[in-house]
Design a protein around this motif. Structure first.
Motif, PDB file in Angstrom:
ATOM      1  N   ASP A  11     -13.784 -15.210  11.178  1.00 55.51           N
ATOM      2  CA  ASP A  11     -14.856 -16.085  11.695  1.00 55.51           C
ATOM      3  C   ASP A  11     -13.656 -16.719  10.758  1.00 55.51           C
ATOM      4  OD1 ASP A  11     -16.433 -18.262  11.483  1.00 55.51           O
ATOM      5  OD2 ASP A  11     -18.087 -17.216  10.272  1.00 55.51           O
ATOM      6  N   GLY A  12     -13.207 -17.612  11.794  1.00 60.83           N
ATOM      7  CA  GLY A  12     -12.595 -18.741  11.397  1.00 60.83           C
ATOM      8  C   GLY A  12     -11.151 -17.905   9.962  1.00 60.83           C
ATOM      9  N   THR A  13     -11.638 -18.413   8.220  1.00 63.74           N
ATOM     10  CA  THR A  13     -10.893 -17.865   7.784  1.00 63.74           C
ATOM     11  C   THR A  13     -10.940 -16.619   7.389  1.00 63.74           C
ATOM     12  OG1 THR A  13     -11.972 -19.361   5.741  1.00 63.74           O
ATOM     13  CG2 THR A  13      -9.131 -19.988   7.227  1.00 63.74           C
ATOM     14  N   LYS A  14     -12.421 -16.545   7.449  1.00 61.55           N
ATOM     15  CA  LYS A  14     -13.014 -14.926   7.114  1.00 61.55           C
ATOM     16  C   LYS A  14     -12.622 -13.462   7.835  1.00 61.55           C
ATOM     17  CE  LYS A  14     -17.496 -14.930   6.381  1.00 61.55           C
ATOM     18  NZ  LYS A  14     -19.192 -14.805   6.174  1.00 61.55           N
ATOM     19  N   VAL A  15     -12.170 -12.678   6.919  1.00 61.03           N
ATOM     20  CA  VAL A  15     -12.135 -11.333   8.208  1.00 61.03           C
ATOM     21  C   VAL A  15     -13.279 -10.041   7.235  1.00 61.03           C
ATOM     22  CG1 VAL A  15     -10.925  -9.158   8.556  1.00 61.03           C
ATOM     23  CG2 VAL A  15     -10.086 -12.298   8.390  1.00 61.03           C
ATOM     24  N   THR A  16     -14.225  -9.346   7.752  1.00 59.92           N
ATOM     25  CA  THR A  16     -14.773  -8.100   6.867  1.00 59.92           C
ATOM     26  C   THR A  16     -14.996  -7.297   7.952  1.00 59.92           C
ATOM     27  OG1 THR A  16     -16.912  -8.974   8.932  1.00 59.92           O
ATOM     28  CG2 THR A  16     -16.475 -10.587   6.768  1.00 59.92           C
ATOM     29  N   LEU A  17     -14.387  -6.129   7.323  1.00 65.41           N
ATOM     30  CA  LEU A  17     -14.367  -5.331   7.560  1.00 65.41           C
ATOM     31  C   LEU A  17     -15.672  -3.853   7.146  1.00 65.41           C
ATOM     32  CD1 LEU A  17     -10.125  -5.228   6.594  1.00 65.41           C
ATOM     33  CD2 LEU A  17     -11.954  -4.455   8.767  1.00 65.41           C
ATOM     34  N   THR A  18     -16.436  -3.584   8.024  1.00 64.77           N
ATOM     35  CA  THR A  18     -17.444  -2.569   7.623  1.00 64.77           C
ATOM     36  C   THR A  18     -17.714  -1.953   8.440  1.00 64.77           C
ATOM     37  OG1 THR A  18     -18.980  -4.229   8.911  1.00 64.77           O
ATOM     38  CG2 THR A  18     -18.828  -4.571   6.821  1.00 64.77           C
ATOM     39  N   PRO A  19     -18.329  -0.633   8.152  1.00 63.69           N
ATOM     40  CA  PRO A  19     -18.443   0.656   9.103  1.00 63.69           C
ATOM     41  C   PRO A  19     -20.144   0.135   9.188  1.00 63.69           C
ATOM     42  CG  PRO A  19     -19.069   1.305   6.425  1.00 63.69           C
ATOM     43  CD  PRO A  19     -18.777   0.246   6.165  1.00 63.69           C
ATOM     44  N   ALA A  20     -20.382   1.605  10.033  1.00 60.34           N
ATOM     45  CA  ALA A  20     -21.896   1.363  10.492  1.00 60.34           C
ATOM     46  C   ALA A  20     -22.524   1.510   9.245  1.00 60.34           C
ATOM     47  CB  ALA A  20     -22.145   2.652  11.571  1.00 60.34           C
ATOM     48  N   TYR A  28     -21.747  -2.589   2.028  1.00 57.77           N
ATOM     49  CA  TYR A  28     -20.133  -2.069   2.047  1.00 57.77           C
ATOM     50  C   TYR A  28     -19.434  -2.700   3.031  1.00 57.77           C
ATOM     51  CZ  TYR A  28     -18.743   2.727   1.371  1.00 57.77           C
ATOM     52  OH  TYR A  28     -16.855   3.445   1.853  1.00 57.77           O
ATOM     53  N   GLY A  29     -18.472  -2.501   2.350  1.00 60.47           N
ATOM     54  CA  GLY A  29     -17.195  -3.411   2.975  1.00 60.47           C
ATOM     55  C   GLY A  29     -16.293  -4.142   2.601  1.00 60.47           C
ATOM     56  N   LEU A  30     -15.691  -4.705   3.196  1.00 61.70           N
ATOM     57  CA  LEU A  30     -14.495  -5.537   2.062  1.00 61.70           C
ATOM     58  C   LEU A  30     -15.035  -6.797   3.008  1.00 61.70           C
ATOM     59  CD1 LEU A  30     -12.048  -5.577   1.247  1.00 61.70           C
ATOM     60  CD2 LEU A  30     -10.820  -4.981   3.017  1.00 61.70           C
ATOM     61  N   ILE A  31     -14.361  -8.341   2.345  1.00 56.48           N
ATOM     62  CA  ILE A  31     -14.119  -9.381   3.110  1.00 56.48           C
ATOM     63  C   ILE A  31     -13.141 -10.167   2.600  1.00 56.48           C
ATOM     64  CG2 ILE A  31     -15.501 -11.649   2.477  1.00 56.48           C
ATOM     65  CD1 ILE A  31     -17.752 -10.051   2.305  1.00 56.48           C
ATOM     66  N   ILE A  32     -12.510 -10.111   3.027  1.00 58.62           N
ATOM     67  CA  ILE A  32     -11.375 -11.048   2.934  1.00 58.62           C
ATOM     68  C   ILE A  32     -11.244 -13.028   3.120  1.00 58.62           C
ATOM     69  CG2 ILE A  32      -9.090 -11.656   2.910  1.00 58.62           C
ATOM     70  CD1 ILE A  32      -8.623  -8.680   3.879  1.00 58.62           C
ATOM     71  N   ASP A  33     -11.368 -13.394   2.083  1.00 55.48           N
ATOM     72  CA  ASP A  33     -11.158 -15.303   3.008  1.00 55.48           C
ATOM     73  C   ASP A  33      -9.975 -15.965   2.205  1.00 55.48           C
ATOM     74  OD1 ASP A  33     -12.065 -17.632   3.801  1.00 55.48           O
ATOM     75  OD2 ASP A  33     -14.226 -17.011   3.697  1.00 55.48           O
ATOM     76  N   VAL A  34      -9.993 -16.941   2.555  1.00 57.65           N
ATOM     77  CA  VAL A  34      -9.079 -18.120   1.900  1.00 57.65           C
ATOM     78  C   VAL A  34      -9.886 -19.023   1.257  1.00 57.65           C
ATOM     79  CG1 VAL A  34      -7.357 -20.156   2.201  1.00 57.65           C
ATOM     80  CG2 VAL A  34      -8.147 -18.206   3.233  1.00 57.65           C
ATOM     81  N   PHE A  35     -10.007 -19.675  -0.359  1.00 55.71           N
ATOM     82  CA  PHE A  35     -10.607 -20.329  -0.975  1.00 55.71           C
ATOM     83  C   PHE A  35     -10.421 -22.192  -0.838  1.00 55.71           C
ATOM     84  CE2 PHE A  35     -11.562 -22.124  -5.386  1.00 55.71           C
ATOM     85  CZ  PHE A  35     -13.623 -22.243  -5.031  1.00 55.71           C
ATOM     86  N   LYS A  36     -10.024 -22.486  -0.913  1.00 60.89           N
ATOM     87  CA  LYS A  36      -9.113 -23.594  -1.994  1.00 60.89           C
ATOM     88  C   LYS A  36     -10.235 -25.309  -2.606  1.00 60.89           C
ATOM     89  CE  LYS A  36      -7.354 -24.344   3.043  1.00 60.89           C
ATOM     90  NZ  LYS A  36      -7.078 -24.909   4.136  1.00 60.89           N
ATOM     91  N   PRO A  37      -9.741 -24.678  -3.523  1.00 62.10           N
ATOM     92  CA  PRO A  37      -9.930 -25.504  -4.718  1.00 62.10           C
ATOM     93  C   PRO A  37     -10.462 -26.748  -4.538  1.00 62.10           C
ATOM     94  CG  PRO A  37      -8.773 -24.719  -6.312  1.00 62.10           C
ATOM     95  CD  PRO A  37      -7.931 -23.874  -4.364  1.00 62.10           C
ATOM     96  N   GLN A  38     -11.486 -27.199  -5.470  1.00 56.47           N
ATOM     97  CA  GLN A  38     -11.762 -28.656  -5.060  1.00 56.47           C
ATOM     98  C   GLN A  38     -11.339 -30.031  -6.612  1.00 56.47           C
ATOM     99  OE1 GLN A  38     -11.538 -30.339  -1.872  1.00 56.47           O
ATOM    100  NE2 GLN A  38     -11.374 -28.253  -1.100  1.00 56.47           N
ATOM    101  N   ASN A  39     -10.298 -31.165  -6.489  1.00 61.55           N
ATOM    102  CA  ASN A  39      -9.708 -31.682  -8.063  1.00 61.55           C
ATOM    103  C   ASN A  39     -10.047 -30.353  -8.952  1.00 61.55           C
ATOM    104  OD1 ASN A  39     -10.000 -33.664  -5.948  1.00 61.55           O
ATOM    105  ND2 ASN A  39     -12.375 -33.052  -5.950  1.00 61.55           N
ATOM    106  N   VAL A  40      -8.800 -30.124  -9.496  1.00 56.92           N
ATOM    107  CA  VAL A  40      -8.553 -28.895 -10.162  1.00 56.92           C
ATOM    108  C   VAL A  40      -7.591 -29.559 -10.939  1.00 56.92           C
ATOM    109  CG1 VAL A  40     -10.650 -27.713  -9.420  1.00 56.92           C
ATOM    110  CG2 VAL A  40      -8.216 -27.189  -8.542  1.00 56.92           C
ATOM    111  N   GLY A  41      -7.429 -29.312 -12.099  1.00 56.10           N
ATOM    112  CA  GLY A  41      -6.001 -29.721 -12.434  1.00 56.10           C
ATOM    113  C   GLY A  41      -5.660 -28.519 -13.639  1.00 56.10           C
TER     114      GLY A  41
END
Length: 364
Positions: free
Chosen positions: A315-324, A335-348
């Motif tokens: 779903d976009g940048t997010k990937v989920t991996l789950t069993p039944a 139960y499973g795995l979620i992989i996604d991209v996080f873009k911080p906003q206005n941090v130094g």
């Protein structure tokens, strides 16, 4: 040749010309039809672990007889082995899996005014099978998501073996059922042709869909339109197709006593089991242990290997991996795995980015 015979010949030629003008519809993908059949059977086995089917012999016999009569008028060159089953669900829905399994919710029959309308729904689903829309969706997902592998032990190394993992466990939002508006329009046209050739009023299908579309938000027909997007100018396109096929008989088939009898039978049945109760009983069993067989997963930015009984979804940048049974509630991953991209906003600095990342996790 006498004048009467010349007129007869001219009328026959005109009739042939009209019939030849009907829209020519082509399958959305190529390849052996056996691929559709194998994929559909596997998805059907998965579906029937989750669906509650109606066992009433009278209702099932009626649906099968109606479905087979419509298939007999369809251009089924690939000889797909159609089956028709009733689902004990009040929502107004019907769906077809590749290769021929078709499921009709009791709510669709209960909402139809006459047999021509439910015949239109079934004819539309028959169109999805014959035009191979489900298989086309699966192949598209394979190309766009880079998913390779799958149920090789069942399907071998064929294309269907590679895309079986895309389909994953059956669900209403399965990739196999996510049709485009173009696919819906094509199935509308095939359903129109089937209704016409079967002697029904060919407008019945569009009229029923139009009736549902006018008040589907938050209604029992919401599920139908979640995987059957509404084509533009649906009724006009059906009317245009009818004008190409030929003149509608003055008294086309509209209703039968058999339909009304079965509709009353379904309306008199007890309320179907609550979906939440079914989900609770299914989630009581723990998810299966990760398989020792591994398969590859790749997108444009991610490449990894995972157990072949874990199903990927993108779903976009997010990937989920789950069993039944790895998903509970309203799509929560237990139960499973979620992989996604996080873009911080206005941090130094990295500390601020880490804090923002952790806060974002807590919010979700």
């Amino acid at each position: 040749m006498t004048q009467a015979r010349r007129i007869t010949v001219v009328l026959i030629l005109l009739s042939m010309t009209v019939l030849a003008e009907r829209t020519k519809l082509k399958p959305a993908t190529s390849g052996p039809p056996q691929e559709d059949i194998k994929l559909g059977l596997d998805a059907a086995r998965d579906a029937e672990k989750q669906l509650v089917l109606i066992k009433n012999p009278d209702a099932n016999s009626y649906l099968t007889s109606l479905g087979n009569s419509l298939v007999a008028k369809a251009p089924n060159e690939n000889k797909f082995p159609f089956t028709f089953k009733l689902v004990d669900d009040k929502s107004i829905n019907a769906f077809a899996l590749p290769g021929g399994p078709i499921y009709v919710h009791r709510g669709a029959i209960e909402a139809a005014d006459n047999e021509a309308q439910i015949a239109g729904v079934i004819g539309h689903e028959v169109g999805h099978v014959i035009l191979r829309h489900g298989m086309a969706q699966a192949k598209k997902a394979q190309l766009t998501q880079g998913i390779v592998g799958g149920l090789g032990a069942i399907f071998g190394d064929s294309t269907v073996g590679q895309i079986a993992g895309v389909a994953g466990a059956f669900a209403g939002s399965s990739i196999l059922l996510r049709y485009s508006r173009d696919a819906e329009s094509q199935s509308d046209l095939m359903g129109t042709q089937i209704l016409f050739d079967s002697g029904y009023d060919p407008m019945a299908m569009a009229q029923f869909f139009d009736k549902l579309a006018k008040d589907h938000k938050g209604s029992k027909s919401e599920q139908f339109f979640s995987n059957h997007p509404i084509p533009e100018n649906r009724v006009k396109k059906v009317n245009d197709e009818i004008s190409k096929i030929g003149k509608v008989p003055l008294n086309p088939r509209t209703d039968t006593t058999d339909f009304q009898r079965v509709k009353k039978l379904l309306l008199a049945m007890p309320e179907p089991p609550k979906p939440t109760a079914a989900g609770a009983s299914a989630s009581a069993a723990p998810p299966p242990a990760p398989s020792t067989r591994m398969m590859d997963f790749q997108t444009s930015s991610i490449q990894l290997r995972h157990p072949d009984n874990w199903k990927p979804a993108v779903d976009g940048t997010k990937v989920t991996l789950t069993p039944a049974r790895g998903v509970v509630g309203q799509g929560d991953r237990a139960y499973g795995l979620i992989i996604d991209v996080f873009k911080p906003q206005n941090v130094g600095n990295l500390d601020q980015a880490t804090t923002q990342f952790i806060n974002n996790l807590l919010l979700h």
